[in-house]
Write an enzyme that holds these catalytic residues in place. Sequence first.
Site, PDB file in Angstrom:
ATOM      1  N   HIS A  34     -10.363  -3.499 -62.679  1.00  0.00           N
ATOM      2  CA  HIS A  34     -10.847  -4.245 -61.509  1.00  0.00           C
ATOM      3  C   HIS A  34     -11.781  -5.375 -61.950  1.00  0.00           C
ATOM      4  O   HIS A  34     -12.761  -5.143 -62.661  1.00  0.00           O
ATOM      5  CB  HIS A  34     -11.586  -3.280 -60.576  1.00  0.00           C
ATOM      6  CG  HIS A  34     -11.934  -3.850 -59.242  1.00  0.00           C
ATOM      7  ND1 HIS A  34     -11.032  -3.929 -58.207  1.00  0.00           N
ATOM      8  CD2 HIS A  34     -13.093  -4.374 -58.770  1.00  0.00           C
ATOM      9  CE1 HIS A  34     -11.616  -4.462 -57.143  1.00  0.00           C
ATOM     10  NE2 HIS A  34     -12.869  -4.758 -57.462  1.00  0.00           N
ATOM     11  N   MET A 160     -13.847  -2.345 -48.338  1.00  0.00           N
ATOM     12  CA  MET A 160     -15.150  -2.445 -49.011  1.00  0.00           C
ATOM     13  C   MET A 160     -16.061  -1.365 -48.452  1.00  0.00           C
ATOM     14  O   MET A 160     -16.327  -1.330 -47.244  1.00  0.00           O
ATOM     15  CB  MET A 160     -15.780  -3.820 -48.772  1.00  0.00           C
ATOM     16  CG  MET A 160     -15.205  -4.950 -49.598  1.00  0.00           C
ATOM     17  SD  MET A 160     -15.147  -4.677 -51.387  1.00  0.00           S
ATOM     18  CE  MET A 160     -16.859  -4.299 -51.774  1.00  0.00           C
TER      19      MET A 160
END
Length: 244
Positions: A34, A160
Amino acid sequence: MQPVAFAPSILSADFADFASAIRLIEAGQPEWLHIDVMDGHFVPNLTIGPPAVKALKRITDIPLDVHLMISNPEEQLDWYLEAGADLVTVHLEIGGQFDQKVNAHGQSFAIEEVSHPEKISALLSRIRTAGRKAGLSLNPGTPVELALPFLDQCDLVLVMSVHPGFGGQSFIESSLEKLERIASEATATSQNPNLLIEVDGGINTQTAPATVAAGANLLVAGNAIFGNPDPLAALAKLRMAAGV
Ligand code: DX5
Ligand code: ZN
């Protein structure tokens, strides 16, 4: 249903020595790496740009999961595709009004409606046309319903679970309901049964199990992996905690 996968976030690695961090973690066979791209406007932090993504691509075979926390991906997307991103995630907020200055640390842009859905659709389509996976992310304050019309246009939804901008924050519990909603919508409507459902922020051995139970199948972890003196063992412990 997708098996549960992991994406260590190099945001918490040593910026002076990504190569060592990546070499170390490769032994744990993470499914993705990531990479948090921040522009100092969409979020109050600046991190990695296209040359760094290109350099990372050169040193690892781990597929690159590039999370674009930037205001103008329509202008910069090609840079990241050319740099070798395998998965590119854009934020839903850029399809709405997000121009008020509310992105201090601990907050982030949120929208109440997607006034420019065509902007989001065009970005997702450009990513897919380039042969990469297309992701769509939403900040903690943005209602999950706004993402649902795009489920059949993307390969991944990223929830998120902290306000974006910084690693090492605490998991926001209400993210679990968003994951559940995305998971049930993706499967129940058969819109996209293979959808990757990614959760990003505050993931550790305590919080991971509930996210998996809620439907997450791709867990990002920065601080829990690279903030640990033994990142490889930390990844293994996360896999165990997540039941994989
Ligand atoms: C935050 C980033 C995250 C970050 C997560 O804006 O999008 O990817 O690396 O960090 P942790 O796992 O430390 O919360
Ligand atoms: Zn991220």
